[in-house]
Design a protein around this motif. Structure first.
Motif, PDB file in Angstrom:
ATOM      1  N   MET A   8       0.832  -1.205   0.000  1.00 19.50           N
ATOM      2  CA  MET A   8       0.000   0.000   0.000  1.00 19.50           C
ATOM      3  C   MET A   8       0.864   1.251   0.000  1.00 19.50           C
ATOM      4  O   MET A   8       0.591   2.201  -0.750  1.00 19.50           O
ATOM      5  N   ALA A   9       1.920   1.270   0.806  1.00 25.01           N
ATOM      6  CA  ALA A   9       2.801   2.433   0.863  1.00 25.01           C
ATOM      7  C   ALA A   9       3.477   2.654  -0.486  1.00 25.01           C
ATOM      8  O   ALA A   9       3.575   3.789  -0.971  1.00 25.01           O
ATOM      9  N   HIS A  10       3.916   1.567  -1.109  1.00 26.74           N
ATOM     10  CA  HIS A  10       4.545   1.673  -2.430  1.00 26.74           C
ATOM     11  C   HIS A  10       3.537   2.126  -3.476  1.00 26.74           C
ATOM     12  O   HIS A  10       3.855   2.923  -4.354  1.00 26.74           O
ATOM     13  N   ALA A  11       2.324   1.627  -3.379  1.00 27.44           N
ATOM     14  CA  ALA A  11       1.286   1.978  -4.360  1.00 27.44           C
ATOM     15  C   ALA A  11       0.918   3.456  -4.268  1.00 27.44           C
ATOM     16  O   ALA A  11       0.594   4.084  -5.277  1.00 27.44           O
ATOM     17  N   MET A  12       0.961   4.003  -3.074  1.00 30.32           N
ATOM     18  CA  MET A  12       0.644   5.425  -2.929  1.00 30.32           C
ATOM     19  C   MET A  12       1.723   6.295  -3.580  1.00 30.32           C
ATOM     20  O   MET A  12       1.437   7.337  -4.154  1.00 30.32           O
ATOM     21  N   ALA A  13       2.972   5.843  -3.488  1.00 29.61           N
ATOM     22  CA  ALA A  13       4.067   6.618  -4.072  1.00 29.61           C
ATOM     23  C   ALA A  13       4.169   6.419  -5.583  1.00 29.61           C
ATOM     24  O   ALA A  13       4.486   7.352  -6.320  1.00 29.61           O
ATOM     25  N   HIS A  14       3.901   5.198  -6.057  1.00 29.75           N
ATOM     26  CA  HIS A  14       4.010   4.861  -7.481  1.00 29.75           C
ATOM     27  C   HIS A  14       2.751   4.107  -7.909  1.00 29.75           C
ATOM     28  O   HIS A  14       2.754   2.882  -7.979  1.00 29.75           O
ATOM     29  N   PRO A  15       1.669   4.817  -8.189  1.00 31.40           N
ATOM     30  CA  PRO A  15       0.408   4.129  -8.483  1.00 31.40           C
ATOM     31  C   PRO A  15       0.421   3.370  -9.815  1.00 31.40           C
ATOM     32  O   PRO A  15       0.946   3.851 -10.808  1.00 31.40           O
ATOM     33  N   HIS A  16      -0.123   2.153  -9.782  1.00 33.34           N
ATOM     34  CA  HIS A  16      -0.322   1.314 -10.960  1.00 33.34           C
ATOM     35  C   HIS A  16      -1.754   0.787 -10.914  1.00 33.34           C
ATOM     36  O   HIS A  16      -2.373   0.734  -9.861  1.00 33.34           O
ATOM     37  N   ASP A  17      -2.239   0.351 -12.052  1.00 34.38           N
ATOM     38  CA  ASP A  17      -3.603  -0.187 -12.103  1.00 34.38           C
ATOM     39  C   ASP A  17      -3.745  -1.436 -11.234  1.00 34.38           C
ATOM     40  O   ASP A  17      -4.752  -1.631 -10.568  1.00 34.38           O
ATOM     41  N   ALA A  18      -2.740  -2.299 -11.252  1.00 32.93           N
ATOM     42  CA  ALA A  18      -2.804  -3.531 -10.455  1.00 32.93           C
ATOM     43  C   ALA A  18      -2.865  -3.202  -8.960  1.00 32.93           C
ATOM     44  O   ALA A  18      -3.552  -3.873  -8.203  1.00 32.93           O
ATOM     45  N   ASP A  19      -2.137  -2.169  -8.552  1.00 33.20           N
ATOM     46  CA  ASP A  19      -2.171  -1.775  -7.146  1.00 33.20           C
ATOM     47  C   ASP A  19      -3.546  -1.249  -6.760  1.00 33.20           C
ATOM     48  O   ASP A  19      -4.041  -1.528  -5.666  1.00 33.20           O
ATOM     49  N   ALA A  20      -4.147  -0.489  -7.657  1.00 35.90           N
ATOM     50  CA  ALA A  20      -5.485   0.045  -7.374  1.00 35.90           C
ATOM     51  C   ALA A  20      -6.489  -1.094  -7.236  1.00 35.90           C
ATOM     52  O   ALA A  20      -7.357  -1.059  -6.359  1.00 35.90           O
ATOM     53  N   VAL A  21      -6.352  -2.112  -8.077  1.00 38.43           N
ATOM     54  CA  VAL A  21      -7.250  -3.276  -7.992  1.00 38.43           C
ATOM     55  C   VAL A  21      -7.062  -3.990  -6.658  1.00 38.43           C
ATOM     56  O   VAL A  21      -8.031  -4.351  -5.986  1.00 38.43           O
ATOM     57  N   GLU A  22      -5.802  -4.188  -6.250  1.00 39.02           N
ATOM     58  CA  GLU A  22      -5.517  -4.863  -4.980  1.00 39.02           C
ATOM     59  C   GLU A  22      -6.061  -4.061  -3.797  1.00 39.02           C
ATOM     60  O   GLU A  22      -6.669  -4.620  -2.885  1.00 39.02           O
ATOM     61  N   LEU A  23      -5.861  -2.752  -3.807  1.00 35.41           N
ATOM     62  CA  LEU A  23      -6.360  -1.919  -2.713  1.00 35.41           C
ATOM     63  C   LEU A  23      -7.882  -1.935  -2.655  1.00 35.41           C
ATOM     64  O   LEU A  23      -8.472  -2.005  -1.575  1.00 35.41           O
ATOM     65  N   ASN A  24      -8.518  -1.888  -3.809  1.00 32.16           N
ATOM     66  CA  ASN A  24      -9.979  -1.961  -3.847  1.00 32.16           C
ATOM     67  C   ASN A  24     -10.466  -3.312  -3.328  1.00 32.16           C
ATOM     68  O   ASN A  24     -11.435  -3.386  -2.575  1.00 32.16           O
ATOM     69  N   GLN A  25      -9.767  -4.369  -3.715  1.00 27.19           N
ATOM     70  CA  GLN A  25     -10.143  -5.714  -3.258  1.00 27.19           C
ATOM     71  C   GLN A  25     -10.011  -5.817  -1.743  1.00 27.19           C
ATOM     72  O   GLN A  25     -10.846  -6.444  -1.079  1.00 27.19           O
ATOM     73  N   MET A  26      -8.974  -5.191  -1.186  1.00 26.37           N
ATOM     74  CA  MET A  26      -8.788  -5.218   0.264  1.00 26.37           C
ATOM     75  C   MET A  26      -9.976  -4.586   0.978  1.00 26.37           C
ATOM     76  O   MET A  26     -10.460  -5.107   1.981  1.00 26.37           O
ATOM     77  N   ILE A  27     -10.446  -3.474   0.457  1.00 24.99           N
ATOM     78  CA  ILE A  27     -11.568  -2.767   1.082  1.00 24.99           C
ATOM     79  C   ILE A  27     -12.839  -3.602   1.004  1.00 24.99           C
ATOM     80  O   ILE A  27     -13.548  -3.787   1.994  1.00 24.99           O
ATOM     81  N   VAL A  28     -13.110  -4.138  -0.176  1.00 26.36           N
ATOM     82  CA  VAL A  28     -14.337  -4.917  -0.379  1.00 26.36           C
ATOM     83  C   VAL A  28     -14.325  -6.181   0.471  1.00 26.36           C
ATOM     84  O   VAL A  28     -15.323  -6.522   1.109  1.00 26.36           O
ATOM     85  N   GLU A  29     -13.189  -6.874   0.511  1.00 24.23           N
ATOM     86  CA  GLU A  29     -13.152  -8.131   1.271  1.00 24.23           C
ATOM     87  C   GLU A  29     -13.307  -7.889   2.763  1.00 24.23           C
ATOM     88  O   GLU A  29     -13.877  -8.722   3.469  1.00 24.23           O
ATOM     89  N   LYS A  30     -12.837  -6.769   3.264  1.00 29.23           N
ATOM     90  CA  LYS A  30     -13.030  -6.444   4.680  1.00 29.23           C
ATOM     91  C   LYS A  30     -14.516  -6.207   4.971  1.00 29.23           C
ATOM     92  O   LYS A  30     -15.037  -6.638   5.999  1.00 29.23           O
TER      93      LYS A  30
END
Length: 109
Positions: A8-30
């Motif tokens: 997450m920290a890396h994704a905030m500094a260097h955003p990629h589409d795959a990171d956005a998908v993973e972060l969204n998945q984390m929110i939904v699964e919680k």
């Protein structure tokens, strides 16, 4: 958890589409795990409350029909065991998801 926080920290500094998908998945699964836990605990709580109330009423209103082992102390023990089981049922969906994520992310490394 450390892997995902680092990601997450890396994704905030260097955003990629795959990171956005993973972060969204984390929110939904919680959210899904929370509602599964809430539902499991609610259903168990209703069932346990009904069972406890029925036994307590039987003991207090018609003691001649209740078993000799059914005492206030026994009812308290049943209530405590039921609360522990409720907590266990509530944590099961969260644990299941955490283990699945750990396995999935271990394969991706």
């Amino acid at each position: 958890m450390a892997y995902r926080l680092g990601k997450m920290a890396h994704a905030m500094a260097h955003p990629h589409d795959a990171d956005a998908v993973e972060l969204n998945q984390m929110i939904v699964e919680k959210q899904v795990a929370f509602w599964q836990a809430w539902t499991a605990m609610g259903l168990h709580g209703m069932s346990a409350a009904q069972n406890f109330s029925q036994q307590w009423l039987r003991w207090s209103c018609m003691p001649w029909t209740s078993p000799a082992a059914l005492t206030p102390l026994a009812l308290t023990g049943q209530l405590q065991a039921s609360l522990l089981e409720m907590a266990t049922k509530g944590l099961a969906p969260v644990r299941r998801k955490a283990v699945a994520n750990s396995r999935r992310l271990a394969r991706r490394r």
